[in-house]
Design an enzyme around this catalytic site. Structure first.
Site, PDB file in Angstrom:
ATOM      1  N   GLY A 185       0.820  -1.223   0.000  1.00  0.00           N
ATOM      2  CA  GLY A 185       0.000   0.000   0.000  1.00  0.00           C
ATOM      3  C   GLY A 185       0.839   1.250   0.000  1.00  0.00           C
ATOM      4  NE  ARG A 238      -5.039   5.680  -1.887  1.00  0.00           N
ATOM      5  CZ  ARG A 238      -5.832   5.413  -0.854  1.00  0.00           C
ATOM      6  NH1 ARG A 238      -5.779   6.141   0.239  1.00  0.00           N
ATOM      7  NH2 ARG A 238      -6.673   4.401  -0.922  1.00  0.00           N
ATOM      8  CG  ASN A 265       1.470   1.481   4.802  1.00  0.00           C
ATOM      9  OD1 ASN A 265       1.310   2.267   5.735  1.00  0.00           O
ATOM     10  ND2 ASN A 265       0.883   1.673   3.618  1.00  0.00           N
ATOM     11  CE1 TYR A 283      -7.518   0.176  10.813  1.00  0.00           C
ATOM     12  CE2 TYR A 283      -7.491   1.021  13.054  1.00  0.00           C
ATOM     13  CZ  TYR A 283      -6.963   0.986  11.778  1.00  0.00           C
ATOM     14  OH  TYR A 283      -5.860   1.750  11.469  1.00  0.00           O
ATOM     15  CB  ALA A 284      -9.959  -2.723  17.854  1.00  0.00           C
ATOM     16  CB  ALA A 285     -10.295  -7.822  16.286  1.00  0.00           C
ATOM     17  CE  LYS A 324      -4.306  -1.397  11.417  1.00  0.00           C
ATOM     18  NZ  LYS A 324      -3.266  -1.479  10.401  1.00  0.00           N
TER      19      LYS A 324
END
Ligand code: NDP
Length: 244
Positions: A13, A16, A89, A154-156, A158
């Site tokens: 990724g 950008r 990333n 998202y939290a899980a 990360k």
């Protein structure tokens, strides 16, 4: 600040946002960069990196698809003499409170943010082990440490990648490979440009430095962990949050 001449770095990724700043940092420090990207480079990206065009190789690869990652590494094995650095990333958000979260929103985020990192690490490690040297850096988030409303998926993902990092760091350390995370706070990129103004103001107020961070401030920390100088940092998470 660091010298990456003769080294090859993969950045997922990287066309950008934070990824682009990481790519630019590596290029300025002399590395060759291979970008695994969902999208072709924008005109802006080409313009900003034109000075280093011969050191950039952009390959279309969706990191959440095992077969695409496998092909990406087959290509690298054929074209290059291995690699030294992998930066995971690429990441996405699909926020919703858990009770309203669609099954697809759960799986899409886990597939990119966690399974994608497993796939990239699995193939990269084989190449790094042959060299008995390597640096792997993955981008996590304070959401994975504290949990934020509307970000169960998202939290899980990360938090999961921090655990993956710690396990992998123990498996490959004896081969000269370190594995670490960088955890950016609120960084002004497209990923969070949809935040409503009130939420943006309330987040800014929570940051002791009273501002959002810049992509290049995250890139500086990634470059440190990717450098030879970071040789005794392993299994850790470097927080770049303005003190959040
Ligand atoms: P952006 O949305 O600006 O950029 C993300 C990049 O990842 C894009 O180029 C995107 O390409 C790419 N990408 C997404 N999915 C895939 C995929 N399946 N395969 C390959 N590439 C993919 O985000 P940021 O630069 O802000 O975020 C970078 C990382 O930092 C992410 O992991 C994010 O979770 C993390 N982070 C960001 C914070 C912030 O405040 N910005 C805070 C904490 C962590 P495309 O859109 O074409 O799919």
């Amino acid at each position: 600040m660091y010298d990456f001449k003769g080294q090859t770095a993969i950045v997922t990724g990287g066309v950008r946002g934070i990824g682009k700043s990481i790519v630019e940092g590596f290029l300025r420090a002399g590395a060759r960069v291979i970008i695994a990207s969902n999208e072709a480079a924008t005109e802006q990206f080409k313009q900003d990196t034109s000075e280093f065009a011969e050191n950039i190789d952009i390959q279309i690869c969706d990191v959440s698809k095992y077969e695409e990652v496998e092909k990406f590494f087959e290509y690298i094995d054929k074209k290059y003499e291995g690699l030294e650095i992998l930066v995971n990333n690429a990441g996405i958000r699909k926020d919703a409170v858990l009770a309203m979260m669609k099954e697809s929103e759960w799986h899409d985020v886990l597939n990119v943010n966690l399974s994608g990192i497993f796939y990239m690490c699995k193939f990269a490690v084989m190449s790094l082990m042959r060299k008995r040297y390597g640096r792997i850096i993955s981008i996590t988030s304070p959401s994975g440490k504290y949990g934020f409303e509307g970000q169960a998926n998202y939290a899980a993902s990360k938090a999961g990648l921090v655990a993956l990092t710690k396990s992998l760091s123990k498996e490959v350390a004896r081969r000269g490979i370190t594995v670490n995370c960088v955890s950016p706070g609120f960084i002004a990129t497209e990923l969070i440009q949809d935040l409503p103004n009130e939420l943006r103001d309330s987040y800014t107020a929570q940051v002791p430095l009273k501002r959002f961070g810049k992509p290049e401030e995250v890139a500086a920390c990634v470059l440190f962990l990717a450098s030879k100088e970071a040789s005794y940092v392993n299994g850790s998470t470097l927080e770049v949050t303005g003190g959040l």
